[in-house]
Design a protein around this motif. Structure first.
Motif, short mmCIF file in Angstrom:
data_model
loop_
_atom_site.label_atom_id
_atom_site.label_comp_id
_atom_site.label_asym_id
_atom_site.label_seq_id
_atom_site.Cartn_x
_atom_site.Cartn_y
_atom_site.Cartn_z
N HIS A 76 41.30 43.50 32.83
CA HIS A 76 42.69 43.35 32.42
C HIS A 76 42.75 43.17 30.91
N CYS A 93 46.43 39.95 38.68
CA CYS A 93 45.34 40.45 39.53
C CYS A 93 45.63 40.25 41.01
N CYS A 127 39.35 43.03 38.32
CA CYS A 127 40.62 42.96 37.62
C CYS A 127 40.55 41.94 36.48
#
Length: 128
Positions: free
Chosen positions: A76, A32, A72
């Motif tokens: 993810h 990230c 993120c």
């Protein structure tokens, strides 16, 4: 906080079927782009308007970068093995909560300094 926790769980479960495994939170952190750092604090009791405006701009940038980082973290992909690991889930949730706490503390500190600055400006304006 419940919404953030729910979003983390839902996004993690939704992505469970895709993506490579992440060994640990440090791998997720690296994926990230790393945790953004807050701007240095400008003291509202002694700063001029230019310094406070720069501090405000720095906080807006920091907040935007931190929100991108949190997005993120939430989006993810994680492997089924990672999601099955209670310790991994605890680490991700704990890390995310630490990031949110850091954001709240930084914004609170900025608001305190801004309030101090505005109070000082009002006192100066009130002097005849």
């Amino acid at each position: 906080m419940k919404n953030l926790f729910s979003a983390l769980i839902l996004s993690t479960l939704a992505l469970a079927l895709t993506g490579p495994a992440l060994a640990d939170v440090s791998g997720l952190n690296a994926a990230c782009g790393g945790l953004p750092t807050a701007p240095s604090v400008t003291q509202g009791d002694s700063a001029d308007e230019t310094a406070m405006r720069a501090y405000g701009a720095g906080m807006r940038d920091y907040t935007a970068r931190l929100m991108t980082y949190l997005t993120c973290l939430d989006n993810h992909p994680a492997s089924s093995a990672d999601l099955a690991s209670a310790s991994y889930r605890r680490e991700v949730i704990s890390h995310r909560q630490q990031v949110v706490d850091q954001l709240e503390k930084s914004v609170s500190r900025f608001n305190t300094e801004l309030k101090t600055f505005k109070s000082r400006q009002a006192q100066v304006a009130a002097v005849p």
